[in-house]
Design a protein around this motif. Structure first.
Motif, mmCIF file in Angstrom:
data_model
loop_
_atom_site.group_PDB
_atom_site.id
_atom_site.type_symbol
_atom_site.label_atom_id
_atom_site.label_comp_id
_atom_site.label_asym_id
_atom_site.label_seq_id
_atom_site.Cartn_x
_atom_site.Cartn_y
_atom_site.Cartn_z
ATOM 1 N N VAL A 7 -25.007 24.456 46.316
ATOM 2 C CA VAL A 7 -26.412 24.078 46.467
ATOM 3 C C VAL A 7 -26.781 24.237 45.057
ATOM 4 O O VAL A 7 -26.272 24.791 44.127
ATOM 5 C CB VAL A 7 -27.106 24.869 47.379
ATOM 6 C CG1 VAL A 7 -26.680 24.704 48.773
ATOM 7 C CG2 VAL A 7 -26.942 26.462 47.212
ATOM 8 N N SER A 8 -28.241 23.616 44.751
ATOM 9 C CA SER A 8 -28.666 23.961 43.192
ATOM 10 C C SER A 8 -29.095 25.283 43.022
ATOM 11 O O SER A 8 -29.345 26.081 44.076
ATOM 12 C CB SER A 8 -30.014 22.859 43.256
ATOM 13 O OG SER A 8 -30.345 23.263 41.980
ATOM 14 N N LYS A 9 -28.981 25.986 42.024
ATOM 15 C CA LYS A 9 -29.181 26.987 41.775
ATOM 16 C C LYS A 9 -30.876 27.336 41.945
ATOM 17 O O LYS A 9 -31.036 28.474 42.163
ATOM 18 C CB LYS A 9 -29.166 27.466 40.156
ATOM 19 C CG LYS A 9 -27.621 27.804 39.820
ATOM 20 C CD LYS A 9 -27.600 28.156 38.600
ATOM 21 C CE LYS A 9 -25.952 28.860 38.229
ATOM 22 N NZ LYS A 9 -25.833 29.178 36.803
ATOM 23 N N ASP A 10 -31.653 26.430 41.937
ATOM 24 C CA ASP A 10 -33.105 26.518 42.392
ATOM 25 C C ASP A 10 -33.215 26.326 43.847
ATOM 26 O O ASP A 10 -34.635 26.298 44.512
ATOM 27 C CB ASP A 10 -34.012 25.647 41.629
ATOM 28 C CG ASP A 10 -33.721 24.184 41.788
ATOM 29 O OD1 ASP A 10 -32.519 23.842 42.510
ATOM 30 O OD2 ASP A 10 -34.430 23.477 41.246
ATOM 31 N N ASP A 11 -32.399 26.369 44.617
ATOM 32 C CA ASP A 11 -32.274 26.205 46.259
ATOM 33 C C ASP A 11 -32.951 27.448 46.805
ATOM 34 O O ASP A 11 -32.848 28.624 46.198
ATOM 35 C CB ASP A 11 -30.931 25.681 46.634
ATOM 36 C CG ASP A 11 -31.190 25.512 48.371
ATOM 37 O OD1 ASP A 11 -31.232 24.258 48.438
ATOM 38 O OD2 ASP A 11 -31.024 26.278 49.081
ATOM 39 N N LEU A 12 -33.590 27.405 47.837
ATOM 40 C CA LEU A 12 -34.094 28.678 48.525
ATOM 41 C C LEU A 12 -33.165 29.663 48.799
ATOM 42 O O LEU A 12 -33.369 31.144 48.607
ATOM 43 C CB LEU A 12 -34.615 28.085 50.071
ATOM 44 C CG LEU A 12 -36.027 27.435 49.702
ATOM 45 C CD1 LEU A 12 -36.530 26.925 51.047
ATOM 46 C CD2 LEU A 12 -37.093 28.284 49.128
ATOM 47 N N ALA A 13 -31.703 29.090 49.179
ATOM 48 C CA ALA A 13 -30.974 30.454 49.578
ATOM 49 C C ALA A 13 -30.502 31.270 48.266
ATOM 50 O O ALA A 13 -30.567 32.601 48.268
ATOM 51 C CB ALA A 13 -29.556 29.555 50.058
ATOM 52 N N PRO A 14 -30.202 30.580 47.241
ATOM 53 C CA PRO A 14 -29.764 31.489 45.886
ATOM 54 C C PRO A 14 -30.869 32.240 45.568
ATOM 55 O O PRO A 14 -30.855 33.255 44.957
ATOM 56 C CB PRO A 14 -29.636 30.235 44.953
ATOM 57 C CG PRO A 14 -28.785 29.366 45.796
ATOM 58 C CD PRO A 14 -29.848 29.142 46.828
ATOM 59 N N ASP A 15 -32.061 31.591 45.622
ATOM 60 C CA ASP A 15 -33.559 32.480 45.198
ATOM 61 C C ASP A 15 -33.347 33.828 46.189
ATOM 62 O O ASP A 15 -33.836 34.636 45.756
ATOM 63 C CB ASP A 15 -34.480 31.466 45.495
ATOM 64 C CG ASP A 15 -35.906 32.028 44.854
ATOM 65 O OD1 ASP A 15 -35.664 32.665 43.639
ATOM 66 O OD2 ASP A 15 -36.858 31.877 45.218
#
Length: 231
Positions: A7-15
């Motif tokens: 996923v993108s680094k600004d996705d909710l999961a990495p956040d």
């Protein structure tokens, strides 16, 4: 992401799991304190390891949640119950504050307060993660909530522990200050009129001395070479 998803680094999961990783690091600062009792160190280490499980669950897509294993990659209710027991014990020991406590009483308690706010931030991010994925079978938010609640009484414990340690380590080399002050009262401040008199008399004395030296210059020479008496 776990199981190879991307996923993108600004996705909710990495956040979300990135904030949990910050909490692990904040607790590491606490555990590194050399004055921390061994039982508290072990307790903090247990929470750090459990937060790895929290991070693993957050790093899993909804489609792969069925692959999660309890106590390894899935937060279990017993982890929450253990934290609640910790909270009950600490609150019974320290009481519940009836006012806002300003962080910074000492270095260790400030670290616990910092861990608390990091935990609260991670909890808020996980709420957004939970809503976005519409997950109804996760204990992540509850666990982080209890972790934040546990940090407050631990901070109070650190305040009391350091205060007691500081009092115990100080050896009194003289009588208490309160007794000194009672035995040797401070001199009374003279009334304004007396102070004014002292201020006005000084120049008069200086003028008188000057007139004496003018009358007999030899006095000044004898004064400069007079021996100094030490009592």
């Amino acid at each position: 992401m776990l199981f190879g998803d991307k996923v993108s680094k600004d996705d909710l999961a990495p956040d979300a799991y990135g904030s949990v990783d910050e909490l692990v690091a904040a607790l590491g600062l606490i555990r590194a304190d050399h004055n921390l009792p061994i039982e508290v160190k072990e307790n903090v280490l247990r929470i750090q390891r459990e937060l790895f499980i929290v991070g693993a669950e957050l790093a899993t897509t909804k489609e792969n949640r069925k692959k999660l294993k309890p106590n390894e990659t899935l937060v279990e209710e017993k982890m929450v119950l253990k934290l609640e027991k910790d909270i009950d014990f600490l609150e019974e020991r320290n009481g519940i504050p009836e006012f806002f406590v300003v962080p910074g009483e000492n270095e260790l308690s400030a670290k616990f307060d910092w861990a608390r706010v990091v935990s609260r931030r991670a909890e808020r991010k996980c709420v957004r993660w939970h809503k976005h994925l519409e997950i109804n079978d996760s204990e992540v938010i509850v666990y982080l909530n209890r972790a934040g609640m546990a940090s407050r009484p631990r901070s109070m414990t650190a305040c009391k522990m350091r205060s007691a340690s500081a009092l115990g380590s100080k050896k009194r080399t003289s009588q208490p200050f309160s007794k000194k002050r009672a035995a040797q009262p401070e001199p009374m401040t003279p009334p304004p009129i007396m102070a004014a008199v002292r201020i006005n008399v000084a120049p008069l004395l200086a003028d008188a001395a000057s007139e004496v030296v003018k009358a007999d210059p030899a006095l000044l020479n004898r004064a400069q070479h007079a021996p100094v008496l030490v009592s």
